[in-house]
Design a protein around this motif. Structure first.
Motif, PDB file in Angstrom:
ATOM      1  N   ARG A  63      -0.469   3.256 -12.494  1.00 41.38           N
ATOM      2  CA  ARG A  63       0.362   2.623 -11.469  1.00 41.38           C
ATOM      3  C   ARG A  63       0.141   3.332 -10.144  1.00 41.38           C
ATOM      4  O   ARG A  63       0.164   4.564 -10.072  1.00 41.38           O
ATOM      5  N   ILE A  64      -0.080   2.517  -9.087  1.00 44.28           N
ATOM      6  CA  ILE A  64      -0.233   3.049  -7.730  1.00 44.28           C
ATOM      7  C   ILE A  64       0.775   2.336  -6.847  1.00 44.28           C
ATOM      8  O   ILE A  64       0.815   1.093  -6.813  1.00 44.28           O
ATOM      9  N   ALA A  65       1.566   3.070  -6.130  1.00 44.98           N
ATOM     10  CA  ALA A  65       2.617   2.485  -5.292  1.00 44.98           C
ATOM     11  C   ALA A  65       2.207   2.518  -3.823  1.00 44.98           C
ATOM     12  O   ALA A  65       1.416   3.361  -3.388  1.00 44.98           O
ATOM     13  N   ASP A  66       2.772   1.565  -3.062  1.00 40.31           N
ATOM     14  CA  ASP A  66       2.709   1.565  -1.592  1.00 40.31           C
ATOM     15  C   ASP A  66       1.287   1.701  -1.057  1.00 40.31           C
ATOM     16  O   ASP A  66       0.954   2.634  -0.312  1.00 40.31           O
ATOM     17  N   ILE A  67       0.439   0.750  -1.420  1.00 47.94           N
ATOM     18  CA  ILE A  67      -0.936   0.743  -0.918  1.00 47.94           C
ATOM     19  C   ILE A  67      -0.966   0.051   0.438  1.00 47.94           C
ATOM     20  O   ILE A  67      -0.364  -1.019   0.627  1.00 47.94           O
ATOM     21  N   ALA A  68      -1.668   0.629   1.396  1.00 51.67           N
ATOM     22  CA  ALA A  68      -1.825   0.034   2.725  1.00 51.67           C
ATOM     23  C   ALA A  68      -3.227   0.327   3.223  1.00 51.67           C
ATOM     24  O   ALA A  68      -3.771   1.408   2.993  1.00 51.67           O
ATOM     25  N   GLY A  69      -3.840  -0.656   3.900  1.00 47.90           N
ATOM     26  CA  GLY A  69      -5.188  -0.453   4.419  1.00 47.90           C
ATOM     27  C   GLY A  69      -5.446  -1.334   5.619  1.00 47.90           C
ATOM     28  O   GLY A  69      -4.791  -2.368   5.825  1.00 47.90           O
ATOM     29  N   GLU A  70      -6.411  -0.908   6.412  1.00 43.32           N
ATOM     30  CA  GLU A  70      -6.832  -1.669   7.583  1.00 43.32           C
ATOM     31  C   GLU A  70      -8.339  -1.499   7.736  1.00 43.32           C
ATOM     32  O   GLU A  70      -8.854  -0.384   7.718  1.00 43.32           O
ATOM     33  N   ILE A  81       0.152  -3.603  -0.479  1.00 41.42           N
ATOM     34  CA  ILE A  81       0.515  -3.913  -1.864  1.00 41.42           C
ATOM     35  C   ILE A  81       1.638  -2.964  -2.252  1.00 41.42           C
ATOM     36  O   ILE A  81       1.458  -1.734  -2.215  1.00 41.42           O
ATOM     37  N   ALA A  82       2.791  -3.509  -2.621  1.00 38.45           N
ATOM     38  CA  ALA A  82       3.923  -2.651  -2.984  1.00 38.45           C
ATOM     39  C   ALA A  82       3.616  -1.847  -4.243  1.00 38.45           C
ATOM     40  O   ALA A  82       3.938  -0.659  -4.330  1.00 38.45           O
ATOM     41  N   SER A  83       2.989  -2.483  -5.220  1.00 37.31           N
ATOM     42  CA  SER A  83       2.682  -1.786  -6.472  1.00 37.31           C
ATOM     43  C   SER A  83       1.481  -2.438  -7.126  1.00 37.31           C
ATOM     44  O   SER A  83       1.371  -3.675  -7.163  1.00 37.31           O
ATOM     45  N   ASN A 101      -5.399  -5.817 -18.144  1.00 33.84           N
ATOM     46  CA  ASN A 101      -4.481  -6.559 -17.278  1.00 33.84           C
ATOM     47  C   ASN A 101      -4.251  -5.747 -15.992  1.00 33.84           C
ATOM     48  O   ASN A 101      -4.019  -4.538 -16.048  1.00 33.84           O
ATOM     49  N   ILE A 102      -4.363  -6.403 -14.838  1.00 35.60           N
ATOM     50  CA  ILE A 102      -4.051  -5.777 -13.550  1.00 35.60           C
ATOM     51  C   ILE A 102      -3.033  -6.659 -12.841  1.00 35.60           C
ATOM     52  O   ILE A 102      -3.250  -7.865 -12.678  1.00 35.60           O
ATOM     53  N   GLU A 103      -1.941  -6.058 -12.431  1.00 32.27           N
ATOM     54  CA  GLU A 103      -0.876  -6.819 -11.763  1.00 32.27           C
ATOM     55  C   GLU A 103      -0.542  -6.161 -10.432  1.00 32.27           C
ATOM     56  O   GLU A 103      -0.282  -4.964 -10.352  1.00 32.27           O
ATOM     57  N   GLY A 104      -0.572  -6.982  -9.374  1.00 32.44           N
ATOM     58  CA  GLY A 104      -0.163  -6.523  -8.053  1.00 32.44           C
ATOM     59  C   GLY A 104       1.108  -7.231  -7.639  1.00 32.44           C
ATOM     60  O   GLY A 104       1.273  -8.432  -7.884  1.00 32.44           O
ATOM     61  N   THR A 105       2.037  -6.498  -7.028  1.00 37.53           N
ATOM     62  CA  THR A 105       3.287  -7.100  -6.575  1.00 37.53           C
ATOM     63  C   THR A 105       3.402  -6.957  -5.067  1.00 37.53           C
ATOM     64  O   THR A 105       2.948  -5.975  -4.468  1.00 37.53           O
ATOM     65  N   ASP A 106       4.013  -7.973  -4.464  1.00 41.83           N
ATOM     66  CA  ASP A 106       4.263  -8.002  -3.015  1.00 41.83           C
ATOM     67  C   ASP A 106       2.982  -7.701  -2.232  1.00 41.83           C
ATOM     68  O   ASP A 106       2.913  -6.769  -1.421  1.00 41.83           O
ATOM     69  N   LEU A 107       1.988  -8.540  -2.462  1.00 40.08           N
ATOM     70  CA  LEU A 107       0.716  -8.412  -1.756  1.00 40.08           C
ATOM     71  C   LEU A 107       0.806  -9.119  -0.407  1.00 40.08           C
ATOM     72  O   LEU A 107       1.345 -10.227  -0.299  1.00 40.08           O
ATOM     73  N   GLU A 108       0.263  -8.512   0.636  1.00 42.44           N
ATOM     74  CA  GLU A 108       0.241  -9.109   1.971  1.00 42.44           C
ATOM     75  C   GLU A 108      -1.116  -8.825   2.618  1.00 42.44           C
ATOM     76  O   GLU A 108      -1.573  -7.692   2.679  1.00 42.44           O
ATOM     77  N   VAL A 109      -1.763  -9.893   3.084  1.00 40.07           N
ATOM     78  CA  VAL A 109      -3.045  -9.790   3.787  1.00 40.07           C
ATOM     79  C   VAL A 109      -2.879 -10.467   5.136  1.00 40.07           C
ATOM     80  O   VAL A 109      -2.397 -11.605   5.215  1.00 40.07           O
ATOM     81  N   SER A 110      -3.296  -9.780   6.201  1.00 41.29           N
ATOM     82  CA  SER A 110      -3.123 -10.309   7.549  1.00 41.29           C
ATOM     83  C   SER A 110      -4.385 -10.037   8.351  1.00 41.29           C
ATOM     84  O   SER A 110      -4.977  -8.962   8.256  1.00 41.29           O
TER      85      SER A 110
END
Length: 659
Positions: A63-70, A81-83, A101-110
């Motif tokens: 489990r990896i929490a609070d992923i952010a990238g640019e 990605i929240a988780s 199985n890979i599950e991502g929650t609260d994904l946002e791409v901008s």
């Protein structure tokens, strides 16, 4: 016994301690590898961060929490990605990573939208699930780059290296701001599923429903709001290698077609406008979408997009249109079809059964509209079929680019150069209101083809047409027909011309014209010594060359379907005589007007044949004219206007009548 129990207890303690110690060690190792992957992104010029990394040894879950990238591209792509949870993880070899199985929650791409408006598009998904994943254990090291094309190429390469049995997302929400005339738009996708993903290919893609709303600002300043939905979107056989090919500079000379999609279907599709438009499309199908790298180089096109706020110069606009022409030449669409279109507009409702087209090498083989049913202020309008044949869109764009300079008016040469861009027109089953009669004017068929171009002028043309409609009682020319009991008329004609360069001859064949219930005319006309230079848009050159043209053999066949009786009846009515007297008067007029032909036996024979044609209704008159020598066509046309009988003197005439 006590020693045995104590030894067993010690073994359990050591085993448990070893398990948790190994789990801690594994977690630290995984955390280090995750950080190494993120550091690779940062080393490439991007930004990347994450929160807590945890690992459960028993379920092999990371489990990896609070992923952010640019990304380092301009405009940048932002990801949150929240988780991210991967279960059943494994490492088949040093270069591979797998997970059940890979599950991502609260994904946002901008991502920002390049261009003068400086818009932005954002997608959010509460949950994305990937099954049976396999891919590289680490990201490739790439140098920092500001090119979004390089980022796309890298992403496609990564995609080609992974596999999964499915990727699903129950819902996804997208927003767009400041994109052209769209000030804002929201999209909600449900039932997203991608299946059979391997080797850069996707076996099938599905979106059960996409509902959207959009606010637009038209150039005139009038705002509008659109809403609608499209359901049952499905696509198969996607191949990322085709997209990678058009991004690869090494394939700039590759003229091969690469298929991107096999077949895509969707529908029904509905849309509603705040200005009163309501539209529905029952279904859409597109087969075989392919690209050709030699003509479709996206990096070159993206380089021409003006910066925000910049106005392209005429030269830049021409270059942009030329690149757009290349895009059309670089795409192939096997077939595309839209079915069951209906709309309610402020002007009234209309329906359309189908729209079909294909595209290859910048040309639409056929663009067809079928089953149009609408209304005009004077009544219903129907079109069974309207089709454009072989429309050269790429050529049209390149010619339009020449018109992009507002200070320079296009020349006649430029206008005529548009003619070869279309090979023909096909129209069937048209019905439109005829004035205020409440009756339709019908166009049963119009088929126009041209080709065999000499410069911009076709030397081969064929027109077939069939019309029918009511007569106008107020028109002086129609009153004679009304008096004969006719209230409608049908007209058919079939005309074709063709020039043969080897023999320098121009033929009118076929040449057929029929007015239903009245008369039918067939003609075969030839012209000799027709030079190539006559097909010129230079009037002076064409006129000079026309002087060389000579008249050839002419054959005319006229069949009376009732026109003689109608003409005789009208003569009898206006002169207040019997029909027999009227017929004899018409015959006498023919003989009186032919006195100048007394010295020509052939002409006299033709006059007598015409007399027999008038005397005996429902017969056929045939005239065959053969030049007695070289007869200049220009001189012939001038004599026809002033002294038609003098024209006959230059031909050997064969005349006959028959049933």
């Amino acid at each position: 016994m006590v020693k045995i129990l104590m030894g067993l207890a010690a073994a359990v303690v050591i085993a448990v301690g070893g398990f948790f110690g190994f789990e801690y060690y594994t977690q630290q190792r995984i955390a280090g590898e995750v950080e190494t992957a993120f550091e690779q992104i940062r080393a490439g010029g991007g930004k990347a961060s994450h929160g807590k990394v945890s690992f459960d040894l028993r379920s092999r879950t990371v489990r990896i929490a609070d992923i952010a990238g640019e990304s380092a591209t301009q405009p940048p792509v932002n990801i949150k990605i929240a988780s991210l949870t991967a279960s059943g993880v494994g490492q088949p070899d040093a270069a591979k990573f797998s997970a059940d199985n890979i599950e991502g929650t609260d994904l946002e791409v901008s991502v920002g939208i390049a261009g003068p408006t400086g818009g932005r598009v954002t997608y959010k998904a509460p949950q994305i699930v990937m099954k049976d994943y396999s891919g590289p254990a680490s990201l490739p090291v790439r140098p920092a780059s500001a090119s979004i094309v390089e980022a796309y190429r890298s992403a496609l390469e990564q995609f080609a290296a992974v596999s999964a049995s499915s990727i699903t997302a129950p819902t996804m929400v997208g927003t767009i701001n400041n994109f052209g005339t769209v000030t804002s738009a929201d999209f909600t996708y449900t039932g997203i599923a991608l299946r059979e993903i391997r080797n850069g290919k996707i076996g099938s893609m599905q979106i059960e429903r996409n509902a959207f709303t959009a606010s637009t600002q038209q150039p005139a300043g009038k705002a509008d709001k659109l809403s609608g939905e499209i359901v049952n979107f499905a696509s198969r056989d996607f191949d990322a290698a085709a997209i990678a090919a058009i991004l690869d500079p090494q394939k700039a000379n590759d003229d091969k077609y690469y298929r991107v999609y096999g077949q895509t279907t969707a529908g029904p599709y509905t849309i509603t406008s705040g200005q009163g438009l309501r539209m529905r499309i029952d279904g859409m199908t597109v087969d075989d979408i392919s690209v050709r790298p030699s003509r479709l180089q996206l990096p070159a096109l993206l380089a021409l997009i003006p910066a925000a706020g910049a106005t392209p110069t005429p030269a830049q606009a021409r270059e942009m249109m030329d690149k757009m022409a290349n895009i059309y030449e670089g795409m192939r669409v096997g077939t595309a079809e839209m079915r069951g279109l209906s709309a309610d507009t402020p002007e009234g409702p209309f329906k359309l059964a189908a729209v079909r087209f294909n595209l290859e090498n910048g040309k639409v083989g056929e663009f067809a509209v079928e089953g149009l049913d609408g209304r005009s202020p004077k009544g219903p309008v129907k079109v069974g079929r309207f089709a454009l044949k072989s429309l050269d869109i790429a050529g049209l764009l390149r010619i339009a680019a020449q018109f992009s300079n507002p200070g320079q008016q296009p020349s006649p040469d430029q206008f005529l150069a548009m003619f070869p861009l279309l090979a023909g027109i096909d129209v069937k089953g048209v019905a439109v209101p005829f004035k205020n009669t409440g009756k339709p004017l019908n166009v049963d068929l119009v088929n126009l083809d041209w080709g065999q171009f000499v410069g911009p002028i076709p030397s081969k043309v064929r027109l077939v047409a069939k019309f029918s409609g009511p007569l106008d009682g107020t028109h002086p020319g129609h009153q004679m027909l009304f008096a004969a009991g006719m209230d409608k008329m049908a007209i058919d004609f079939d005309l074709g011309t063709a020039w043969d360069e080897a023999s320098r001859s121009l033929m009118l064949e076929p040449g057929a014209f029929e007015v239903g219930g009245l008369v039918k005319l067939s003609a075969r006309v030839s012209l000799a010594n027709v030079p190539r230079q006559i097909f010129s848009f230079n009037p002076q050159q064409a006129a000079t060359m026309a002087a060389q043209v000579e008249a050839g053999a002419i054959e005319l066949t006229l069949r009376d379907l009732g026109v003689i009786d109608v003409a005789v009846a009208e003569y009898a009515r206006t002169q207040n005589v019997s029909r027999d007297a009227a017929r004899q008067a018409v015959i006498q007029d023919i003989r009186n007007n032919a006195t100048t032909a007394a010295n020509s036996p052939d002409a006299l024979a033709a006059v007598e044949a015409l007399v027999r044609f008038v005397e005996t209704p429902r017969t056929t008159l045939t005239l065959k004219l053969t030049p007695l020598g070289k007869v200049p066509a220009v001189q012939l046309f001038r004599l026809l206007q002033s002294d038609p009988l003098a024209v006959l003197a230059q031909f050997r005439i064969e005349a006959s009548t028959g049933l």
